[in-house]
Write an enzyme that holds these catalytic residues in place. Structure first.
Site, PDB file in Angstrom:
ATOM      1  CE1 TYR A 140      -3.260   2.818   0.326  1.00 49.89           C
ATOM      2  CE2 TYR A 140      -3.884   1.939   2.470  1.00 49.89           C
ATOM      3  CZ  TYR A 140      -4.083   2.838   1.442  1.00 49.89           C
ATOM      4  OH  TYR A 140      -5.105   3.746   1.527  1.00 49.89           O
ATOM      5  CE  LYS A 168      -6.367   1.718  -1.434  1.00 52.09           C
ATOM      6  NZ  LYS A 168      -7.120   1.819  -0.161  1.00 52.09           N
TER       7      LYS A 168
END
Length: 300
Positions: A140, A168
């Site tokens: 992330y 992400k």
């Protein structure tokens, strides 16, 4: 062509439903998950206990209970990715192992925040977590929250790990993300709804979206149209959802707050937010409902 991925394609960063007194609402979580992955929900994956899921205010036990409940509700209809990121490598490893045991198909691991470790330390953090479980890891990258970017050279090294499978991407760096998509086998996901279509066009797999709690079908329709080669239609769907995206994600309130306000107005499970967050005002909720109705009306 975009990379395939073990996490799914159209992922909702699901809110964590609470009861009116602020307790974990597992029944509500199951009902919401069932709605999101159903025929009208538009999602083939759920991310639990992320930022939208209020992970800083839920206990480790609550996180595991949430995974078990949602896994039971959705069965094989969707992939479940559990947010396990913390600023402490040992704690992150514990959460990752617990998530795997509870039934998650993958884990989402954010860059350690606040302490702002150097790049090699960041890489070692991710490798340690990936070594600790047998399920895929989604990195992330959200420097606006963590204070530290996963630099391209770090990303390239991490891509060599057999269980580091996805990213992400909230870097807002289309050039850098495009290069990483081209140079690695990592499955990239837009973490900002306005980037869903641009990133898909350069090879991203899909998105992880807060707005998908309410408007998943419209977001999915943009990718579906793009994949059919219907670029004008894809652009139309993308543009249609932007007013709602702006009101939910870029108008001064956290996405958790706006998502729960909208879900509540639509009669879907969500419940209150936990402090320090506070509920949206009635005026903001009314505006959210209007933007949602305009988005869905345009979709029809």
């Amino acid at each position: 062509m975009p990379h395939t991925s073990p996490f799914g394609r159209t992922l909702c960063a699901m809110v964590t439903p609470f009861t009116p007194d602020g307790s974990l609402d597992l029944d509500g979580a199951q009902r919401l998950a069932d709605h999101l992955v159903g025929g009208r929900g538009g999602c083939d994956g759920l991310v639990l206990s992320g930022t939208t899921g209020e992970s800083p205010t839920t206990s480790d036990a609550e996180k595991s209970a949430l995974i078990r409940a949602v896994a039971e509700a959705v069965g094989d209809r969707a992939r479940i990715t559990a947010g396990v990121g913390t600023a402490d490598t040992r704690h992150t490893v514990e959460l990752a192992r617990a998530a795997e045991k509870a039934g998650a198909h993958g884990v989402l691991v954010v860059t350690p925040y606040y302490s702002k470790p150097p790049q090699e330390d960041i890489a070692e953090h991710f490798r340690t977590v990936a070594d600790a479980t047998g399920i895929p890891v989604m990195l992330y990258d959200i420097p606006g929250r963590t204070g530290t970017r996963i630099e391209p050279e770090t990303m390239l090294r991490l891509a060599e790990h057999p269980r580091v499978a996805g990213v992400k991407d909230c870097s807002n760096d289309l050039l850098g993300s495009s290069k990483m998509i081209a140079e690695t086998g990592l499955a990239y996901y837009s973490g900002s709804e306005e980037m869903n279509l641009p990133l898909r066009a350069v090879g991203a797999v899909g998105y992880v979206s807060t707005v998908a709690n309410a408007a998943g079908p419209v977001l999915a329709a943009a990718l579906d149209a793009h994949d059919r080669g219907a670029n004008a239609e894809a652009t139309l769907h993308h543009q249609r959802v932007l007013p709602l995206v702006e009101l939910m994600m870029a108008a001064g309130l956290p996405g958790t707050v706006t998502a729960k306000a909208l879900l509540g107005a639509l009669g879907l499970p969500g419940g209150p937010v936990r402090a320090p967050l506070r509920a949206a005002s009635p005026d903001r909720t009314t505006a959210l409902v209007k933007a949602y109705e305009n988005t869905i009306a345009g979709q029809a």
